[in-house]
Design a protein around this motif. Structure first.
Motif, mmCIF file in Angstrom:
data_model
loop_
_atom_site.group_PDB
_atom_site.id
_atom_site.type_symbol
_atom_site.label_atom_id
_atom_site.label_comp_id
_atom_site.label_asym_id
_atom_site.label_seq_id
_atom_site.Cartn_x
_atom_site.Cartn_y
_atom_site.Cartn_z
ATOM 1 N N UNK A 1 61.445 33.014 8.018
ATOM 2 C CA UNK A 1 62.106 33.602 6.865
ATOM 3 C C UNK A 1 61.668 35.056 6.709
ATOM 4 N N UNK A 2 60.402 35.286 6.448
ATOM 5 C CA UNK A 2 59.911 36.632 6.220
ATOM 6 C C UNK A 2 59.835 37.431 7.518
ATOM 7 N N UNK A 3 59.571 36.748 8.618
ATOM 8 C CA UNK A 3 59.478 37.429 9.909
ATOM 9 C C UNK A 3 60.760 38.134 10.301
ATOM 10 N N UNK A 4 61.871 37.618 9.829
ATOM 11 C CA UNK A 4 63.158 38.246 10.144
ATOM 12 C C UNK A 4 63.403 39.525 9.353
ATOM 13 N N UNK A 5 62.511 39.859 8.456
ATOM 14 C CA UNK A 5 62.645 41.090 7.690
ATOM 15 C C UNK A 5 62.208 42.306 8.511
ATOM 16 N N UNK A 6 61.564 42.050 9.641
ATOM 17 C CA UNK A 6 61.109 43.125 10.518
ATOM 18 C C UNK A 6 62.338 43.782 11.164
ATOM 19 N N UNK A 7 62.450 45.104 11.115
ATOM 20 C CA UNK A 7 63.608 45.768 11.724
ATOM 21 C C UNK A 7 63.782 45.364 13.187
ATOM 22 N N UNK A 8 65.009 45.002 13.536
ATOM 23 C CA UNK A 8 65.330 44.633 14.906
ATOM 24 C C UNK A 8 65.052 43.179 15.255
ATOM 25 N N UNK A 9 64.511 42.408 14.325
ATOM 26 C CA UNK A 9 64.195 40.999 14.589
ATOM 27 C C UNK A 9 65.275 40.113 13.987
ATOM 28 N N UNK A 10 66.207 39.708 14.798
ATOM 29 C CA UNK A 10 67.268 38.808 14.368
ATOM 30 C C UNK A 10 67.255 37.611 15.306
ATOM 31 N N UNK A 11 66.973 36.438 14.773
ATOM 32 C CA UNK A 11 66.948 35.222 15.574
ATOM 33 C C UNK A 11 68.175 34.384 15.262
ATOM 34 N N UNK A 12 68.777 33.812 16.312
ATOM 35 C CA UNK A 12 69.877 32.888 16.059
ATOM 36 C C UNK A 12 69.294 31.495 15.813
ATOM 37 N N UNK A 13 70.140 30.548 15.498
ATOM 38 C CA UNK A 13 69.668 29.207 15.145
ATOM 39 C C UNK A 13 68.893 28.557 16.291
ATOM 40 N N UNK A 14 69.363 28.688 17.508
ATOM 41 C CA UNK A 14 68.673 28.090 18.660
ATOM 42 C C UNK A 14 67.269 28.679 18.804
#
Length: 119
Positions: A13-26
């Protein structure tokens, strides 16, 4: 009280707030499974009301892991909480993490409220 340390991980959740860090569901499921192998007790899987992708990721992570508690973040808003509960429907162990900003500026300017009303 038991002498046990509980690990609450916010990477998904919070880790995706890092610029450039976008994870898909898989990718999120892969990370969740690794967190489970590491022995993490609570995995904050996302903020379901924020997007259909986050909602779906919380559902799929709930299905993919066995013993950690799966947690969904919400604002202190009934619609957010209902959405999180729906996203967690498959979780074997579930938790809703809710909160409200309590700084004087949040209360006065964002919520147009008073500390007494917030409480």
């Amino acid at each position: 009280m038991a002498d046990r340390l509980f690990i609450f991980d916010t990477t998904l959740r919070d880790g995706e707030q890092v610029p450039g860090c976008q994870l898909n569901t898989v990718e999120k499921i892969q990370v969740a499974k690794q967190l489970e192998q590491l022995g993490v007790d609570v995995i904050e899987a996302g903020f379901p009301i924020s997007s259909p992708g986050d909602f779906n990721s919380v559902i799929e992570i709930s299905k993919a892991v066995t013993w950690p508690t799966i947690c969904a973040l919400t604002r202190a808003v009934e619609k957010d909480i209902d959405c999180a509960a729906e996203a967690l429907r498959y979780a074997k162990h579930k938790r809703i993490h809710t909160g409200i900003g309590t700084s004087p500026s949040h209360i006065k300017y964002k919520f147009n409220s008073t500390p007494e009303e917030i409480i």
